[in-house]
Write a protein that holds these residues in place. Structure first.
Motif, PDB file in Angstrom:
ATOM      1  N   THR A  75       8.007   4.014   5.050  1.00 36.00           N
ATOM      2  CA  THR A  75       6.921   2.749   3.703  1.00 36.00           C
ATOM      3  C   THR A  75       7.962   2.144   3.615  1.00 36.00           C
ATOM      4  O   THR A  75       7.350   1.151   3.562  1.00 36.00           O
ATOM      5  CB  THR A  75       6.769   4.020   3.245  1.00 36.00           C
ATOM      6  N   ALA A  76       8.431   1.884   3.322  1.00 35.11           N
ATOM      7  CA  ALA A  76      10.347   0.484   2.664  1.00 35.11           C
ATOM      8  C   ALA A  76      10.394   0.150   3.946  1.00 35.11           C
ATOM      9  O   ALA A  76      10.578  -1.636   3.581  1.00 35.11           O
ATOM     10  CB  ALA A  76      11.173   1.405   2.281  1.00 35.11           C
ATOM     11  N   LEU A  77       9.951  -0.259   4.879  1.00 36.84           N
ATOM     12  CA  LEU A  77      10.652  -0.611   5.856  1.00 36.84           C
ATOM     13  C   LEU A  77       9.754  -1.192   6.283  1.00 36.84           C
ATOM     14  O   LEU A  77       9.467  -3.313   6.750  1.00 36.84           O
ATOM     15  CB  LEU A  77      11.099  -0.315   6.815  1.00 36.84           C
ATOM     16  N   LEU A  78       8.136  -1.218   6.425  1.00 38.52           N
ATOM     17  CA  LEU A  78       6.938  -1.750   6.479  1.00 38.52           C
ATOM     18  C   LEU A  78       6.492  -2.960   5.528  1.00 38.52           C
ATOM     19  O   LEU A  78       6.188  -3.621   5.215  1.00 38.52           O
ATOM     20  CB  LEU A  78       6.119  -0.937   7.034  1.00 38.52           C
ATOM     21  N   PHE A  79       6.575  -2.427   3.788  1.00 37.94           N
ATOM     22  CA  PHE A  79       6.835  -2.682   3.170  1.00 37.94           C
ATOM     23  C   PHE A  79       7.082  -4.637   2.847  1.00 37.94           C
ATOM     24  O   PHE A  79       7.040  -5.405   2.492  1.00 37.94           O
ATOM     25  CB  PHE A  79       6.750  -2.393   2.324  1.00 37.94           C
ATOM     26  N   LEU A 126      -3.459   1.990  -0.216  1.00 36.11           N
ATOM     27  CA  LEU A 126      -2.518   3.516   0.133  1.00 36.11           C
ATOM     28  C   LEU A 126      -0.593   2.954   0.125  1.00 36.11           C
ATOM     29  O   LEU A 126      -0.015   3.887  -0.747  1.00 36.11           O
ATOM     30  CB  LEU A 126      -3.093   2.813   1.826  1.00 36.11           C
ATOM     31  N   TYR A 127      -0.928   1.974   0.097  1.00 31.27           N
ATOM     32  CA  TYR A 127       1.058   1.509  -0.750  1.00 31.27           C
ATOM     33  C   TYR A 127       0.874   2.239  -2.411  1.00 31.27           C
ATOM     34  O   TYR A 127       1.458   3.332  -2.110  1.00 31.27           O
ATOM     35  CB  TYR A 127       0.968   0.868  -0.360  1.00 31.27           C
ATOM     36  N   CYS A 128      -0.339   1.989  -2.619  1.00 34.07           N
ATOM     37  CA  CYS A 128      -0.362   2.309  -4.235  1.00 34.07           C
ATOM     38  C   CYS A 128      -0.061   3.735  -4.586  1.00 34.07           C
ATOM     39  O   CYS A 128       0.848   4.047  -4.817  1.00 34.07           O
ATOM     40  CB  CYS A 128      -1.822   1.594  -5.312  1.00 34.07           C
ATOM     41  N   PHE A 129      -0.860   4.953  -3.624  1.00 34.23           N
ATOM     42  CA  PHE A 129      -0.635   5.825  -3.392  1.00 34.23           C
ATOM     43  C   PHE A 129       0.555   6.427  -3.017  1.00 34.23           C
ATOM     44  O   PHE A 129       1.257   8.461  -3.683  1.00 34.23           O
ATOM     45  CB  PHE A 129      -1.534   6.551  -3.202  1.00 34.23           C
ATOM     46  N   VAL A 130       0.552   6.336  -2.135  1.00 35.66           N
ATOM     47  CA  VAL A 130       2.249   6.543  -0.711  1.00 35.66           C
ATOM     48  C   VAL A 130       2.821   6.178  -2.484  1.00 35.66           C
ATOM     49  O   VAL A 130       4.317   7.166  -2.931  1.00 35.66           O
ATOM     50  CB  VAL A 130       2.333   5.783  -0.405  1.00 35.66           C
TER      51      VAL A 130
END
Length: 129
Positions: free
Chosen positions: A22-26, A108-112
């Motif tokens: 998630t961090a790499l994508l963000f 999706l990012y918000c909830f992850v």
């Protein structure tokens, strides 16, 4: 009897992997806004002290901290809030459906990130040492 494909003891490992991916994508969002890599036309001539510029700084710094697993809970909470602002400030007013307002990723990012703010970093995090 519950059918488990992956034993529960691996939950911290999967949680850590989810955090890292998630961090790499963000991080791409922050680097695209601040450094133009990858290039996104919408971010051409973006000013650092604009709403998108400040968002890029938050995404870059927050993404890096999340990647290494440092200050995970407060950073994830901040990023969750940023993504809530992104969704409700830029996407939701265009259409009620996230698929149509292009806000799926922000939601999706918000909830992850909200999950990580509650559950912590999982394995492979600096703060666990």
């Amino acid at each position: 009897m519950t059918l488990r494909i992956i034993p529960e003891r691996y939950l911290p490992h999967v949680q850590g992997a989810l955090r890292i991916v998630t961090a790499l994508l963000f991080l791409q969002h922050g680097t695209a806004k601040l450094f133009g890599v990858p290039h996104v036309d919408m971010f051409n001539n973006m000013k650092l002290l604009s709403l998108l510029g400040v968002g890029g700084v938050i995404e870059l710094v927050g993404g890096l901290l999340l990647l290494v697993g440092l200050f995970t809970r407060p950073v994830a909470f901040l990023l969750s809030g940023e993504m809530a602002v992104a969704y409700f400030g830029f996407h939701a007013f265009q259409n009620v459906w996230p698929l149509l307002n292009k806000g799926e990723l922000a939601a999706l990012y918000c909830f992850v990130f909200l999950f990580f703010s509650v559950a912590g970093p999982g394995r492979f995090a600096i703060e666990r040492r």
